[in-house]
Design a protein around this motif. Sequence first.
Motif, PDB file in Angstrom:
ATOM      1  N   ASN A 200       0.792  -1.214   0.000  1.00  0.00           N
ATOM      2  CA  ASN A 200       0.000   0.000   0.000  1.00  0.00           C
ATOM      3  C   ASN A 200       0.827   1.270   0.000  1.00  0.00           C
ATOM      4  O   ASN A 200       0.368   2.302  -0.439  1.00  0.00           O
TER       5      ASN A 200
ATOM      6  N   TRP B  50       7.349   1.187  -3.964  1.00  0.00           N
ATOM      7  CA  TRP B  50       7.148   0.622  -5.288  1.00  0.00           C
ATOM      8  C   TRP B  50       8.405   0.689  -6.136  1.00  0.00           C
ATOM      9  O   TRP B  50       9.210   1.606  -6.010  1.00  0.00           O
TER      10      TRP B  50
ATOM     11  N   LYS C  19      -7.754   5.382   7.316  1.00  0.00           N
ATOM     12  CA  LYS C  19      -7.015   5.044   6.115  1.00  0.00           C
ATOM     13  C   LYS C  19      -7.935   5.242   4.918  1.00  0.00           C
ATOM     14  O   LYS C  19      -9.095   4.825   4.946  1.00  0.00           O
TER      15      LYS C  19
ATOM     16  N   GLU D  97      -3.497   5.874   0.888  1.00  0.00           N
ATOM     17  CA  GLU D  97      -2.831   4.839   0.076  1.00  0.00           C
ATOM     18  C   GLU D  97      -3.088   5.186  -1.371  1.00  0.00           C
ATOM     19  O   GLU D  97      -4.196   5.051  -1.868  1.00  0.00           O
ATOM     20  N   TRP D  98      -2.045   5.621  -2.058  1.00  0.00           N
ATOM     21  CA  TRP D  98      -2.219   6.022  -3.441  1.00  0.00           C
ATOM     22  C   TRP D  98      -2.184   4.803  -4.353  1.00  0.00           C
ATOM     23  O   TRP D  98      -1.341   3.933  -4.196  1.00  0.00           O
ATOM     24  N   THR D  99      -3.090   4.759  -5.330  1.00  0.00           N
ATOM     25  CA  THR D  99      -3.107   3.688  -6.314  1.00  0.00           C
ATOM     26  C   THR D  99      -3.130   4.330  -7.687  1.00  0.00           C
ATOM     27  O   THR D  99      -3.895   5.260  -7.905  1.00  0.00           O
TER      28      THR D  99
END
Lengths: 313, 530
Positions: free
Chosen positions: A240, A245, B56, B87-89
């Motif tokens: 997360n 990454w 979160k 939480e970056w996606t």
Amino acid sequence: MTSKKTKYRGENIAMQKRHWKYWKYSVGSVTFDVINILLLLAFGLVCLLPFLFVIAASFSNPTELLKYKFFLWPKGFTLDSYKYVLFTTDSVGRSLLVSVIMTILGTAISMAVTSMMAYPLAHSNVFGFKPIMKMVTITLVFGGGMIPTYLTIGAYGMLDSYASILLPGAVSASSLIVFISFFRSLPKELEEAAKIDGCNDFGIFIKIVLPTSTALLATFTLLFAVGNWNAWFNYILYINDSTKWPVQVILRTMLSTSNSAIGDSLMMGEDYVPPQDVVRYCTIVIATAPILVVYPFLQKYFTKGIMIGSVKG
Amino acid sequence: MKRERFCRALSVLCIAGVLSGFAVGCSSKSASGTEGSQSATVTQEASETAKPVEFKIVLPYTGETPSSNSPTEKKLKKNSNSNFTIEWTPMISYADKYNVMMNSGQLPDVLIIPDVKADVFLDAAKNDQFWELSSYMTNDDYPGFKNYKKLALQNCKTDGKLYVLPRERILKRQMVCYRVDWAKEAGLDAPDTIDKLYKMAQTFGKGDFDGNGQKDTIGLALGTVQDNGGTTIDNLNELIVANGGINKFGLKDGKVVSTIVTSEFKSTISLLRRMYKENLISKDFPITKTTELVSNFVDKEKTGLWLSMGVPGPKDTLYLAKKKAGKVKQLSDMYAFTYLKDASGNPRSPAESGFNGGIAFPKSSVKDQTRFDQIMKVFNYISTKDGQRLVNNGVEGIQYTKVDDTHIKAIPEDQQKIKSTNSSAINQMSTCGNYAYTVVGESLTEDLAKARNTYKDSELVADITVPFTSNEYAQNGAKLSKLIDTATFKYILGQISDSDFDAAIKQWRTSGGDKMDTEYTEAYQKAQSN
């Protein structure tokens, strides 16, 4: 062909080399060779030229890029884009480090576990051979799918940690089977000789089997390294924290423009502009360069592992 | 001696490899351990209101990965008395991550729901997995929510219950963009009707406007977008609506019908087929994503006319190149936009749903009513005037300077006092937008902002099924979309004939299209009688 009495075996061949009448090749084989070489050369160029273009473009001036469609040498050579990508956006530098560490760790774990699992399985009389081979073959054919795998990894408590990347993918069934068949092809005499000298199984593995399998080990090290280097999806799914990454995720977000409209925002004054082409090209080069650099060094191990004179008589 | 050293080194490597695997595996257990204790301490903190609430949230982002030192994020946390973790996606993977989260039950405290009408969300909502929010809209303790537009709240309800905080968006978005310098050169004015659009496409398509000596300019560039399982032409609805049609679903003789069965749909697609035959549309438009239109077509001067929801901004590569060369002074010298009118000259545009996705709060992650109230207070703050300006525009002095009460001037990212990457990505968390500042800068963007907010209600054609759900749509919608989209593409490309296209429409009707229309009609009539 005149048969002449020769003094030594090679003399005939030496004669053939000198006299045109003894030309080994026919017209047909020459045409075949020429066409073959041309086709392979063309294929090689088709693969190579776009990559050369990307490298040239990454060193070029962005405004010059708009004018030309394709070129092989940088137009308006500048290192500004690399400076921008590596230093101002802090994510690329850090993610490169993550990539390198995870590749080394992942390859080490995969090689260790796969070779240690394959060696016992190379002997069919080992205890538990049949059930284990059955389980391996099942994983070769069936896979759980994304969500059941996610749930399984969650049940082990591996979510949001690097273990979810390193451990589940450590052994791939197809690589294992190649290892097993290679170890089976090693002559039994080697092991027997070592056993007579008093070596135990683990000793045989480390001292005899692994050194003679360097061709196999080198090939799979490269394979696992490339696989680990290119991995990106599992990181997005399981980890997360975006600071953890690897560079491939950054590259992917930069290169693919999303197809869905959810990315829009109320503030349409500053629409999301995809990064300039030059930035994309720089990131591509940065992401692929390490593997390209490592490859030549591993090539020599492919040929070194051939067993020369290990079994006498 | 050499071999012994080699063996030793190899065995150390093997053992190190296996041990590191164990170590990493063990460390994760402690991570999940702290997560468990965190929720325990939060319920303790519920009694002490001074402690900031922790939660979160999973947010999608486009562009560079947002850095953690964003001044906007810091100020938001301070002003709303919260300490949330984002939480970056990446946007491209958000759909997968969302599916995995919903199906595995591992939900964060707050998440963005991309499609509130899809099966995944509907099932979860009907099973009472999310907190119900209607009472907070009228509660005086949460004044920020009163800034919501009624239409947005109405459209995102499920069975009359509100499970998400909609992220408000502008209603009037679909428009036509074109190169105004090319239009001037050709002696054309704004293409605000279908006929003028066709004429401009013909002029551009048959001329050589990029000056490369070849008549290879594309008359009208189209892009595609994913739409519930299928790929459709983006902004197709504005062409259908300008032709007199309906926006996805509309009323006909008191019944709800889909646009696919109307004659205006057929005539618009036939027009596109004609244009494609005359070589006026980009040859490989079925595989062109609408997000690539500007970077791959407009910026490379391959086209001068395209359908879009926004205009190129001041960072556009072609604009910067021309500005540097001294050929243009401002954006409006190059680009212009127009909204379409119908045949009698009245503006007629399709209305968007008023929101894009919603913010939902899963009961499995936020178990405690007190904690939930605290989280709602945070979003209440985001919906107030100050909160809206913070989340949408940034921090005054760092990301913008004030021009007057409603206008601001943006400070470019490289000149900002506190360097952070992509600090504007936090606007994915925004709710209402009625107090957000308008950015001053290019006259083009200011004109666009004005045009977007100026309209008569009669000019906008809404999709009347937005507040309703249909079982058929949820279950078969993807299959039906794919069916009609493939037929549409083939028909435009000229691969199938008129009768084949009619047969495809008929097939769409019999395999679920009619059933969907009937279900929507029932839902609509039920809502009317209430």
